[in-house]
Design a protein around this motif. Structure first.
Motif, PDB file in Angstrom:
ATOM      1  N   SER B   2       0.945  -0.673  -0.209  1.00 56.66           N
ATOM      2  CA  SER B   2       0.111   0.083  -0.296  1.00 56.66           C
ATOM      3  C   SER B   2       1.127   1.376  -0.038  1.00 56.66           C
ATOM      4  O   SER B   2       2.489   1.155   0.716  1.00 56.66           O
ATOM      5  CB  SER B   2      -1.099   0.054   1.420  1.00 56.66           C
ATOM      6  OG  SER B   2      -0.140  -0.034   2.411  1.00 56.66           O
ATOM      7  N   LEU B  26     -10.358   7.929   3.879  1.00 62.14           N
ATOM      8  CA  LEU B  26     -10.945   7.252   3.044  1.00 62.14           C
ATOM      9  C   LEU B  26     -11.077   8.628   1.375  1.00 62.14           C
ATOM     10  O   LEU B  26     -10.642   8.893   0.652  1.00 62.14           O
ATOM     11  CB  LEU B  26     -12.164   6.631   2.128  1.00 62.14           C
ATOM     12  CG  LEU B  26     -12.256   5.725   1.209  1.00 62.14           C
ATOM     13  CD1 LEU B  26     -11.026   4.372   1.223  1.00 62.14           C
ATOM     14  CD2 LEU B  26     -13.838   4.906   1.375  1.00 62.14           C
ATOM     15  N   ALA B  31      -6.968   9.599  -4.977  1.00 59.58           N
ATOM     16  CA  ALA B  31      -6.873   7.859  -5.341  1.00 59.58           C
ATOM     17  C   ALA B  31      -7.518   7.668  -6.872  1.00 59.58           C
ATOM     18  O   ALA B  31      -9.094   7.752  -6.221  1.00 59.58           O
ATOM     19  CB  ALA B  31      -7.059   6.974  -3.905  1.00 59.58           C
ATOM     20  N   GLU B  32      -7.245   6.932  -6.898  1.00 55.68           N
ATOM     21  CA  GLU B  32      -8.284   6.766  -8.609  1.00 55.68           C
ATOM     22  C   GLU B  32      -8.981   4.987  -8.465  1.00 55.68           C
ATOM     23  O   GLU B  32      -9.786   5.036  -9.039  1.00 55.68           O
ATOM     24  CB  GLU B  32      -7.533   6.788  -9.861  1.00 55.68           C
ATOM     25  CG  GLU B  32      -7.184   8.097 -10.097  1.00 55.68           C
ATOM     26  CD  GLU B  32      -7.638   9.062 -10.675  1.00 55.68           C
ATOM     27  OE1 GLU B  32      -8.385   8.422 -11.446  1.00 55.68           O
ATOM     28  OE2 GLU B  32      -7.655   9.816 -10.296  1.00 55.68           O
ATOM     29  N   GLU B  34      -8.621   1.334  -5.591  1.00 51.16           N
ATOM     30  CA  GLU B  34      -8.416   0.942  -4.622  1.00 51.16           C
ATOM     31  C   GLU B  34      -7.557   0.785  -4.076  1.00 51.16           C
ATOM     32  O   GLU B  34      -6.427   0.915  -2.755  1.00 51.16           O
ATOM     33  CB  GLU B  34      -8.983  -0.732  -4.642  1.00 51.16           C
ATOM     34  CG  GLU B  34      -9.282  -1.099  -3.166  1.00 51.16           C
ATOM     35  CD  GLU B  34      -9.773  -3.261  -3.586  1.00 51.16           C
ATOM     36  OE1 GLU B  34     -11.093  -2.763  -4.083  1.00 51.16           O
ATOM     37  OE2 GLU B  34      -9.206  -3.589  -2.867  1.00 51.16           O
ATOM     38  N   GLN B  35      -5.730   0.135  -4.442  1.00 51.80           N
ATOM     39  CA  GLN B  35      -4.264   0.267  -4.245  1.00 51.80           C
ATOM     40  C   GLN B  35      -3.890   1.352  -3.612  1.00 51.80           C
ATOM     41  O   GLN B  35      -3.008   1.361  -2.972  1.00 51.80           O
ATOM     42  CB  GLN B  35      -4.108  -0.631  -5.238  1.00 51.80           C
ATOM     43  CG  GLN B  35      -4.445  -2.606  -5.174  1.00 51.80           C
ATOM     44  CD  GLN B  35      -5.469  -2.408  -6.037  1.00 51.80           C
ATOM     45  OE1 GLN B  35      -5.944  -2.031  -6.849  1.00 51.80           O
ATOM     46  NE2 GLN B  35      -5.932  -3.330  -6.099  1.00 51.80           N
ATOM     47  N   HIS B  37      -5.316   3.502  -1.674  1.00 51.86           N
ATOM     48  CA  HIS B  37      -6.294   4.052  -0.521  1.00 51.86           C
ATOM     49  C   HIS B  37      -4.692   4.288   0.778  1.00 51.86           C
ATOM     50  O   HIS B  37      -3.689   2.796   0.368  1.00 51.86           O
ATOM     51  CB  HIS B  37      -6.829   3.240  -0.063  1.00 51.86           C
ATOM     52  CG  HIS B  37      -8.378   4.283  -0.905  1.00 51.86           C
ATOM     53  ND1 HIS B  37      -8.593   5.423  -0.402  1.00 51.86           N
ATOM     54  CD2 HIS B  37      -8.794   4.100  -1.468  1.00 51.86           C
ATOM     55  CE1 HIS B  37      -9.415   6.014  -0.992  1.00 51.86           C
ATOM     56  NE2 HIS B  37      -9.530   5.444  -2.338  1.00 51.86           N
ATOM     57  N   LEU B  38      -4.230   4.229   1.506  1.00 51.51           N
ATOM     58  CA  LEU B  38      -3.463   4.040   3.372  1.00 51.51           C
ATOM     59  C   LEU B  38      -4.137   2.761   3.441  1.00 51.51           C
ATOM     60  O   LEU B  38      -5.382   2.454   3.480  1.00 51.51           O
ATOM     61  CB  LEU B  38      -3.782   5.376   3.996  1.00 51.51           C
ATOM     62  CG  LEU B  38      -3.492   6.314   3.256  1.00 51.51           C
ATOM     63  CD1 LEU B  38      -3.712   7.691   4.546  1.00 51.51           C
ATOM     64  CD2 LEU B  38      -2.267   6.736   3.449  1.00 51.51           C
ATOM     65  N   ARG B  39      -2.857   2.293   4.136  1.00 50.54           N
ATOM     66  CA  ARG B  39      -3.308   1.061   4.814  1.00 50.54           C
ATOM     67  C   ARG B  39      -3.758   1.936   6.424  1.00 50.54           C
ATOM     68  O   ARG B  39      -2.507   2.527   6.961  1.00 50.54           O
ATOM     69  CB  ARG B  39      -2.130   0.388   4.861  1.00 50.54           C
ATOM     70  CG  ARG B  39      -2.924  -1.020   6.552  1.00 50.54           C
ATOM     71  CD  ARG B  39      -1.410  -2.176   6.134  1.00 50.54           C
ATOM     72  NE  ARG B  39      -1.277  -2.889   7.114  1.00 50.54           N
ATOM     73  CZ  ARG B  39      -0.046  -3.917   7.700  1.00 50.54           C
ATOM     74  NH1 ARG B  39       0.787  -3.810   7.256  1.00 50.54           N
ATOM     75  NH2 ARG B  39      -0.923  -4.727   8.645  1.00 50.54           N
TER      76      ARG B  39
END
Lengths: 235, 235
Positions: B2, B26, B31-32, B34-35, B37-39
């Motif tokens: 991530s 979120l 972010a375009e 899912e990957q 995004h932040l953990r």
């Protein structure tokens, strides 16, 4: 001290669905005051290897990554594990095998909830990712109950994936909702007596009001099953 | 993998506010897919000792419990820590001192967001728990900026607490929202040029549309500050 067992959540697939699931756990918990809610440990990791590429043989399996997440949650204190992503259940072998915690299976929870919501129904429509559909986890689980699963035709299934990725990209607008309404209606036309949202992105747009037959969201079904496991005396 | 730093969230105070905060992170993340995004690692623990009783000298301090939560999150991999509960910041000493992670302070984030949203304003109204008000964390932080804090009178502050506990009990209905609208309007009458929701339960019912002056929700202010810390190259 919080009540019940500590719930570990393997999340981030996608993150919006994870927070929707956590909110559903809250709603499903009988509690008058804050202190009566369950303790949740959540690892929301959007870096889990792509499940769809893995099933196509085009990428690494996410199974080892999910196994590490599960073991990390148990090391942190989780006693019950769950994973609010249907597709990831195809790769859940290491999660099921973690010692020290019970895994609450989303597919089983959703099938059980569907049998309760639509007891006489023998054909159930499935809105799920192509990976979940291809892996056959829902048809297998429903077959044990004597229920047949109806899936969208090829063009409609491609449309499901377009809409799922639109939601993952943050679009939960009217066009996406209307898209899933149409797809649900097609399943009803094809004989489905109930519709299952077998992808946790779907209930971010589609509600029971949008579907003319009983509608079961896997997110809520898992949340309710998790509360039953974590608080057996209360529900 | 991530992106960015791993965010640890001390949650459960209350749980609905925690999931609202996670959703705000979120939304605040560019972010375009899912990957991108932040953990997030979240410990949503409704069993944290009561903050209000502790400040009244009627119960154990939650500080050691919060310190254990923080160390657990860092042990699990968190690199940035945050706590979406203003009141708990009164007891955050052990959380600030944890080695290996930077603590993003909600009070500081909210004061900074208020200065941006209402640059010329010298009197700010505060809707917060009696414990947060009594501890004086907001007046102290705003004083550095030359801003005075207006709080509800005694009867209205008691009403704030009634409504906060109604929300913690799951009531986010019209009466609760109308209650906070009236309380915000009183602060404006008393000269507030902006209103701060300095309790994470408040934005579960009160939005910018409900307030006639600039409105800053501490939940969103912290979420945006956390994203800036965890993804400094992106925002």
């Amino acid at each position: 001290m919080s009540r019940g067992l500590v719930v570990g959540v393997l999340g981030g697939m996608g993150p919006a669905a994870t927070w929707d699931f956590c909110r559903e756990v809250l709603v499903a918990t009988p509690a008058e005051v804050e202190q009566e809610h369950l303790r949740l440990l959540v690892d929301s990791d959007p870096g889990v290897p792509n499940r769809h590429a893995a099933l196509r043989g085009e990428g690494a399996s996410p199974a080892p990554h999910l196994g590490r997440m599960a073991r990390g949650l148990v090391a942190a204190g989780a006693e019950v594990l769950c994973m609010p992503c249907n597709t990831a259940h195809v790769f859940a072998s290491e999660v099921r095998d973690v010692e020290g915690a019970q895994f609450v299976d989303m597919i089983e929870a959703t099938v059980a909830a569907t049998r309760l919501a639509a007891p006489g129904v023998t054909r159930v429509g499935l809105l799920a990712t192509t990976t979940t559909v291809t892996a056959g986890v829902y048809p297998q689980a429903f077959a044990v109950e004597g229920v047949e699963v109806v899936v969208p035709n090829e063009a409609s299934q491609a449309r499901v994936m377009e809409l799922v990725f639109a939601i993952k990209g943050g679009d939960v607008g009217k066009a996406v909702r209307d898209g899933f309404r149409s797809l649900a209606a097609e399943l009803v036309t094809d004989g489905a007596g109930a519709v299952v949202a077998g992808c946790t992105e779907v209930p971010l747009v589609l509600t029971a009001e949008d579907v003319s037959v009983p509608y079961v969201a896997s997110t809520r079904a898992l949340a309710e099953a998790v509360v039953r496991h974590a608080l057996p005396q209360a529900v």
